[in-house]
Design an enzyme around this catalytic site. Structure first.
Site, short mmCIF file in Angstrom:
data_model
loop_
_atom_site.label_atom_id
_atom_site.label_comp_id
_atom_site.label_asym_id
_atom_site.label_seq_id
_atom_site.Cartn_x
_atom_site.Cartn_y
_atom_site.Cartn_z
N ALA A 38 -12.61 -9.20 35.24
CA ALA A 38 -12.39 -7.76 35.30
C ALA A 38 -12.63 -7.21 36.70
CB ALA A 38 -13.30 -7.04 34.30
N HIS A 39 -11.93 -6.13 37.01
CA HIS A 39 -12.19 -5.39 38.24
C HIS A 39 -13.58 -4.75 38.14
CE1 HIS A 39 -11.82 -2.24 41.32
NE2 HIS A 39 -10.83 -2.95 41.82
N PRO A 40 -14.31 -4.64 39.26
CA PRO A 40 -15.66 -4.09 39.16
C PRO A 40 -15.74 -2.62 38.76
CG PRO A 40 -15.05 -4.46 41.46
CD PRO A 40 -14.01 -5.12 40.62
N SER A 41 -14.65 -1.85 38.95
CA SER A 41 -14.76 -0.42 38.64
C SER A 41 -13.56 0.16 37.90
CB SER A 41 -14.98 0.38 39.92
OG SER A 41 -13.90 0.22 40.82
N CYS A 75 -8.59 -3.25 33.53
CA CYS A 75 -8.09 -4.19 34.55
C CYS A 75 -8.80 -5.51 34.32
CB CYS A 75 -8.34 -3.64 35.96
SG CYS A 75 -7.70 -4.70 37.27
#
Length: 399
Positions: free
Chosen positions: A234-237, A241
């Site tokens: 996953a994307h950090p923020s 995503c």
């Protein structure tokens, strides 16, 4: 006329990072001349397996070597001998750049710096690609891609949170450093043609690896934020995503603009989620990422990845999760000339991935990677060596 036609580059290169970068230059029309050590049988990549075409000449059988060296020329030249370094100086007088990807303390020993070659050609650009740079306490250290990933923090960012630290599956630091070096070299050549004065340009694997931390680095340097590994890549923020389950595997969604979240909700038959205060904006979705993962898994697992891709295509940024084999065999990858077959004079072919740079100007079809020393006589003759000189150099093992 191709983009870099008329640019001649002598490249004292081996293995991966340097050859990957100069492959871009060759694909755009530069004359890239590999300078290879005779007593080592040339570039070590010529002997890297485990896959070879035994019907090709001995020095040209490695598919690893072909993947990095299409469209180049090869000159065998012993730079450990003073006469070999003098030959290089004469070649440099007729060239735009001399590149090397040696350990940081080696270029000066082999006479590859601008200070050592400027007398032969003041407009020359000397490009250096090393593990840790040519200055400082690590100049003499050997450097490799995976070491850079480990020390620059990549292992801490890759893989599942409860798994061991992991490297990326490809040698991306080698690749990116090669491309950065190609950019630096071309920039140096442009400056030299404008000013009449050449220069040294340097790039190191470690510096590129560190610079690639980019926005994660800025978060730490300015806010003290330590980005951690997230489940499902996953994307950090940004949410959603990451990977989600489908009826037959996985799909990756990247709703990296607010409008895509609304479009996703429509496509999966849950339009009300777009206005739900728990999920309406990025910050809301980040706070509720875990519960949203469960909800999206539940919907997406009712159909196959291929079925969802039909609905999402062109509307929601989405991708099937393929193996390398599936990726290369896909209709999209096979189309539009992305895979090409290069042939030698006998008609023997090697299938390779085509360089991604495209231009409205015509480009000559790339040739197969060169046999060791295939162009020695021709390159020397083009740079002013006569037949007697070439014969003497060959007899003495200099070329």
């Amino acid at each position: 006329m191709s983009l870099l036609e008329g640019v001649r580059i002598l490249s004292v290169e081996q293995y991966g990072a340097g050859p990957f970068g100069t492959a871009y230059l060759a694909a755009m029309g530069a004359e890239v001349i590999k300078i290879e050590q005779p007593e080592e049988g040339g570039d070590v990549a010529r002997h890297v397996g485990p896959y070879f075409d035994r019907q090709l000449p001995d020095s040209n059988q490695s598919f690893f070597f072909h993947s990095l060296n299409a469209g180049k020329k090869s000159v065998g030249l012993n730079l450990r001998e003073p006469r070999g370094r003098e030959v290089l100086r004469r070649l440099a007088a007729h060239s735009d750049a001399v590149l090397n990807n040696m350990r940081g303390d080696v270029p000066e020993k082999l006479g590859l710096t601008y200070a050592q070659l400027a007398e032969a050609n003041p407009r020359l650009v000397c490009a250096h690609l090393s593990g840790y740079g040519r200055q400082g306490e690590r100049a003499h250290w050997p450097g490799y891609d995976y070491l850079m990933q480990a020390e620059a923090g990549y292992f801490s960012l890759t893989g599942e949170p409860d798994g061991p630290p992991s490297r990326m599956g490809l040698s991306m630091i080698d690749y990116m450093t090669g491309v950065v070096m190609a950019l630096a070299l071309v920039s140096g050549v442009m400056d030299a043609r404008r000013t009449g004065q050449g220069s040294d340009v340097d790039v190191s694997l470690f510096d590129v690896a560190l610079h690639n931390l980019n926005y994660l680095g800025s978060w730490y340097l300015n806010a003290g934020a330590q980005t951690r590994r997230e489940p499902r890549s996953a994307h950090p923020s940004l949410v959603p995503c990451q990977l989600y389950r489908t009826a037959d595997g996985w799909i990756y969604l990247m709703c990296n603009k607010e409008k895509f979240w609304g479009e996703l909700c429509k496509c999966i038959g849950r339009p009300e989620w777009a206005s739900d205060p728990r999920y309406a904006r990025f910050d809301n979705r980040l706070q509720h990422r875990d519960e949203l993962t469960v909800l999206l898994d539940g919907v997406l697992s009712t159909r196959t990845t291929a079925e969802w891709m039909v609905d999402f295509g062109g509307k929601v940024p989405a991708s099937p999760v393929l193996s390398m084999q599936q990726a290369l065999d896909s209709e999209f990858a096979q189309g539009d000339g992305r895979i090409e077959t290069l042939r030698d004079g006998s008609g023997r072919g090697v299938r390779l991935l085509r360089n991604p740079v495209r231009s409205s100007k015509p480009c000559a079809a790339p040739g197969m990677a060169p046999r060791y020393g295939e162009h020695t006589d021709g390159v020397l003759a083009a740079c002013g060596f006569n037949a007697e000189e070439i014969s003497a150099l060959r007899a003495d093992g200099i070329v």
